[in-house]
Design an enzyme around this catalytic site. Structure first.
Site, PDB file in Angstrom:
ATOM      1  N   HIS A  36      -3.999   0.834  -6.453  1.00  0.00           N
ATOM      2  CA  HIS A  36      -4.270   1.444  -5.144  1.00  0.00           C
ATOM      3  C   HIS A  36      -5.652   1.064  -4.644  1.00  0.00           C
ATOM      4  CE1 HIS A  36      -5.637   4.708  -2.408  1.00  0.00           C
ATOM      5  NE2 HIS A  36      -4.468   4.419  -1.853  1.00  0.00           N
ATOM      6  N   HIS A  70       0.823  -1.209   0.000  1.00  0.00           N
ATOM      7  CA  HIS A  70       0.000   0.000   0.000  1.00  0.00           C
ATOM      8  C   HIS A  70       0.860   1.263   0.000  1.00  0.00           C
ATOM      9  CE1 HIS A  70      -3.198   2.629   2.214  1.00  0.00           C
ATOM     10  NE2 HIS A  70      -3.125   2.927   0.929  1.00  0.00           N
ATOM     11  N   ILE A  88      -6.516   9.002  -0.815  1.00  0.00           N
ATOM     12  CA  ILE A  88      -6.739   8.728   0.595  1.00  0.00           C
ATOM     13  C   ILE A  88      -5.744   7.679   1.041  1.00  0.00           C
ATOM     14  CG2 ILE A  88      -8.408   6.886   0.233  1.00  0.00           C
ATOM     15  CD1 ILE A  88      -8.415   9.475   3.100  1.00  0.00           C
ATOM     16  N   HIS A  96       1.508   4.950  -2.836  1.00  0.00           N
ATOM     17  CA  HIS A  96       1.645   6.337  -2.377  1.00  0.00           C
ATOM     18  C   HIS A  96       3.040   6.909  -2.651  1.00  0.00           C
ATOM     19  CE1 HIS A  96      -2.052   7.100   0.091  1.00  0.00           C
ATOM     20  NE2 HIS A  96      -2.154   5.784  -0.058  1.00  0.00           N
ATOM     21  N   ASN A 151      -6.319  -0.812  -1.059  1.00  0.00           N
ATOM     22  CA  ASN A 151      -6.738   0.168  -0.048  1.00  0.00           C
ATOM     23  C   ASN A 151      -8.168  -0.029   0.431  1.00  0.00           C
ATOM     24  OD1 ASN A 151      -6.192   2.854   1.420  1.00  0.00           O
ATOM     25  ND2 ASN A 151      -8.091   3.259   0.319  1.00  0.00           N
TER      26      ASN A 151
END
Length: 879
Positions: free
Chosen positions: A726, A534, A879, A539, A730
């Site tokens: 993602h 993740h 997010i 990110h 997520n």
């Protein structure tokens, strides 16, 4: 909601005549040339709308209007010789008397009339000067019937601060698309100046009105002034390689000049380029949900209370009460110590009005239908294919599993699992037969964790490096055969690993031991998922792409237009993560087993990151769960046919690749020379490799960006990672890990040994022994709070196949290609739903009865729903 401004009547009386005069102003002639009036509509949001507490902004801006200090627009020619000639400044009309809404979702529309000499041709840019006291968010400018060619669109989507904050005028271009070499000469100056402004000077502390995109190491995680326990290594550079993050320019820490000073703990005002910040709707949602995740502030005080009362879950029923009625806390008077260290409003958010219970969570999907199905071996294996971390499972290609760790440093680390451990549960097959038939698989966290395990276990964590071997069953499910738990040798790393092997058992104490073994695997997988699958692999690795794109690719560039939607909010969410989640003592360190070594461990794993292996087909082949086969769709054959992440993912990947291919062929239609000759594109790719991912710049796998195929491959990977990958890792967090026994994040003691009190407890009360081993109550509350926040879709989310403005480009060919992409995604979602209804596909639903919806793209039934939907692919890592 329509709100009547407090000052509207006063201002209407004072300036009605002034506004009327402006509206009635006639056309102006210069020399013998009659200027044409171009009417326009400007869409923006005022600061007092975006920040309803700033009444002063509204008042002062109205005074500025009366003094002639308004917001002006000035057109720039795209056809004159040299730098584009500009028209006369025109001001927004009716600013003072116009009533505006305080609803953050509502826009304000203003008229403008601009003089334009038609001999200058079609305008190509717009200069905007804001003489007000406060900033405005300029969304779009639409000019009607320009040069007989119909409307002209400027998509601005930018905060415009008062003019004195800028060195250069703010310039916005039309929605035309140009490669650098094709840019009309009058616009070249403005194109280059805008990029220079975005790059900044590389020095100084950046302020909120700055628009600078620049790079920095991860030097803002530690707090050395609080002692060595809060010191953290700087990530980035040869010792701890890492992707770069956006620079803030804050002063060095007084204790350690290599560490950047940090803001106050709960401050959310870290510098982010202002156009990368959450909008008001998104920020309001984030703050509202984040109030539950206040662990860093009240942990010391709450822990002192809970340690004396309820810091352990005694039964699984205690955990279920988190969802059915919350957790009982002392009354408000007993919380006075907490009130002294945090605002009472935060505490009040967490407790009911009667002060009895707080943190009542939604029921996670994994226990909605059956509260114990998560314990089954079938679900344990299924979640490796359709759970929150379906990107690690590999085919077993050699037996016993071999370690790749340096033997001189770590000794013998190969697996101690034998054929005898496995054969009794293999349905009559031998290991060699099963491997030959591609039926043996492994979830291997051994090599990733072993180098850090000794240090991790020196904290309150007590865990193992795990390997799990599984057999593919005739019905398509995975059956666990053995779990290996390994520790570093007690006399030194170079002596290798000490390992234990456990096999399935469904009765007596053996059943309890097997459940514990699976829990240690889940702990490994939870930590690896959060830190690597993740955080690192989506990110962190995407942030340099956001920075480089804004620094090197003009908004006129086709690749900027292609990638921009996939970068929305990423820099801001990453900045918030560094402030409250992944920092020293942050929520992630408190709730995930590597604790203070979490980010350092992710740096160790980043050394082996490979951009090209994040192409889904390449990833599946590398992990051995697919083999090249041109007779199958997408040129590969899945060896686990019912692998929901891979099956759905390949359809999404193929649609993205087809869209990117069609789009890139519009602007690079002829030869690869067009790619090599694109100066902005080449600067973008060079900076991305040499700076953004500079610690890996010499890796041979980087595409050279010399061909259109390499451009298509690279853009497809970026979009896939930022959107579908993602989403897959997520938004399933709360459905599966919201119930911590299913996905524990910490283990606090080792496997009980025979003839000990812990082993006796395991025999007499296996549930209690399990709960004492996994995540404690306080960590559970914080961890579940965190993943509830991370799993929510914002109400203003923009999903794959959608754009926030239909006029994002003037190129009809691109618009038609994008429409085909959108239609393809709708069809893909229909097919995914059909597969989810096929009960022969057991991995799509499982004994917990959760359909695999994480890669539903974007249909309208939930597009504006937001919340814990467990489905949908947002365009970006937001997010």
């Amino acid at each position: 909601m329509v709100c009547v401004c407090d000052y509207s009547e006063m201002w209407e009386n004072l300036v009605g005549c002034v506004c009327g005069k402006i509206k009635d102003e006639p056309s102006i002639s210069i020399g013998q040339q009659q200027k044409k009036k171009i009417k326009g509509i400007v869409v923006l949001k005022k600061k007092n709308v975006m920040d309803v507490t700033d009444i002063r902004a509204s008042l002062v801006d109205r005074i500025h209007e009366l003094l002639g200090k308004g917001i002006s627009l000035q057109l720039v020619s795209s056809h004159s010789a040299g730098p584009g000639k500009v028209g006369k400044e025109a001001y927004l009309e009716d600013w003072v008397p116009k009533l505006t809404s305080l609803n953050a979702e509502d826009d304000a529309l203003y008229d403008v009339s601009l003089d334009w000499d038609e001999s200058l041709g079609v305008p190509g840019a717009l200069i905007v000067r804001n003489q007000h006291h406060s900033q405005v968010y300029l969304k779009t400018v639409r000019l009607e019937d320009v040069h007989g060619q119909g409307p002209l669109h400027f998509l601005c989507d930018s905060w415009v601060y008062p003019a004195h904050r800028y060195t250069h005028d703010r310039v916005f271009f039309t929605n035309e698309t140009y490669l650098p070499a094709d840019t009309p000469e009058p616009l070249l100056f403005y194109r280059q100046q805008e990029l220079m402004s975005l790059r900044g000077t590389g020095a100084g502390m950046l302020k909120e009105w700055d628009r600078v995109y620049d790079y920095a190491y991860y030097s803002d995680l530690g707090m050395p002034e609080k002692g060595h326990r809060y010191a953290r290594p700087v990530l980035g550079g040869p010792d701890y390689p890492y992707p770069r993050r956006a620079r803030t320019g804050r002063k060095p820490n007084k204790k350690d000049p290599n560490t950047e000073s940090r803001l106050f703990l709960l401050s959310l005002n870290s510098y982010v380029p202002n156009d990368e910040r959450f909008n008001q709707v998104k920020f309001a949602d984030f703050i509202g949900y984040a109030l539950k995740s206040i662990g860093q502030v009240i942990v010391p005080e709450v822990k002192a209370l809970l340690d004396k009362t309820i810091n352990e879950f005694d039964t699984f029923e205690d955990i279920l009460r988190l969802y059915e009625g919350g957790v009982k806390l002392p009354d408000a008077h007993s919380l006075k110590n907490i009130r002294q260290c945090v605002p009472w409003e935060l505490v009040r958010e967490l407790i009911r009005s009667d002060g009895e219970r707080f943190l009542k969570f939604p029921v996670p999907d994994v226990i909605k239908g059956d509260k114990s199905a998560w314990r089954t071996d079938e679900e344990f294996g299924r979640e490796m294919l359709a759970g929150v971390n379906p990107v690690v499972i590999q085919r077993l290609q050699e037996f016993p599993p071999r370690s790749t760790l340096d033997r001189e440093q770590y000794g013998h680390q190969d697996s101690s699992i034998t054929r005898d451990h496995l054969h009794k549960n293999m349905n009559g097959l031998t290991v060699d037969e099963a491997m030959e038939k591609n039926k043996m698989f492994i979830l291997d966290h051994h090599d990733a964790l072993m180098p850090y395990l000794r240090r991790i276990n020196s904290t309150t964590t007590k865990t193992y490096a795990t390997r799990t071997i599984l057999l593919l069953q005739p019905d398509g499910t995975l059956k666990p055969l053995a779990i290996e738990l390994s520790l570093p040798h007690e006399d030194g790393d170079a002596l290798g690993a000490i390992s234990q092997v456990f096999t399935p058992c469904d009765h007596g104490v053996g059943s309890a031991i097997w459940q514990l073994a699976k829990a240690y695997v889940a702990v490994n997988d939870s930590g690896y998922h959060q830190l690597i699958s993740h955080w690192l692999n989506t990110h962190a690795v995407i942030e340099p792409f956001v920075i480089a794109t804004n620094r090197q690719l003009s908004t006129l560039h086709p690749i900027h237009k292609l990638l921009k939607p996939h970068f929305r909010d990423t820099i801001h969410i990453n900045a918030l993560a560094r402030q409250i989640l992944i920092n020293a003592g942050g929520v992630l360190e408190i709730t995930v087993f590597p604790a203070r070594y979490a980010m350092e461990m992710s740096s160790f794993i980043y050394r082996n990151w490979n951009f090209t292996e994040h192409a889904l087909p390449v990833d599946l082949i590398k992990r051995g769960v697919a083999v090249p086969d041109q007779s199958h769709p997408y040129g590969l054959k899945l060896l686990i046919e019912d692998y929901p992440f891979a099956v759905d993912g390949l359809e999404i990947w193929n649609a993205i690749e087809a869209w990117v291919t069609e789009y890139c062929c519009i602007y690079y239609p002829a030869t690869d020379d067009e790619v090599r000759g694109d100066t902005e594109l080449q600067s973008w790719w060079k900076e991305l490799r040499e700076v953004g991912h500079g610690d890996l710049k010499d890796k041979p796998w980087w595409p050279k960006m010399e061909t259109r195929a390499e451009l298509i491959q690279s853009c497809t990977i970026v979009i896939w990672v930022a959107s579908a990958l993602h989403a897959a890792v997520n938004f399933g967090q709360y459905p599966y890990a919201g119930y911590l026994p299913n996905r524990p994040t910490v283990s606090r003691r080792f496997m009980p040994k025979p003839n000990t009190d812990e082993f006796a407890e395991l025999e007499s009360n296996p549930d209690l022994a399990y709960l004492k081993t996994i995540t404690a109550q306080l960590q559970t509350l914080l961890g579940v709070s965190l993943i509830e926040i991370l799993s929510r879709h914002s109400r203003d989310e923009i999903y794959l196949g959608q754009r926030d403005n239909p006029e994002w480009t003037s190129d009809g060919r691109a618009l038609e290609a994008f429409e085909r992409f959108s239609v393809a995604l709708v069809e893909i979602e229909k097919r995914i739903k059909e597969r989810n209804e096929d009960k022969t596909l057991k991995n799509r639903y499982g004994v917990v009865e959760i359909p695999y919806m994480l890669l539903y793209p974007n249909t309208s039934d939930y597009t504006r729903e937001g919340g814990l939907t467990g489905k949908g692919i947002p365009n970006s890592i937001s997010i």
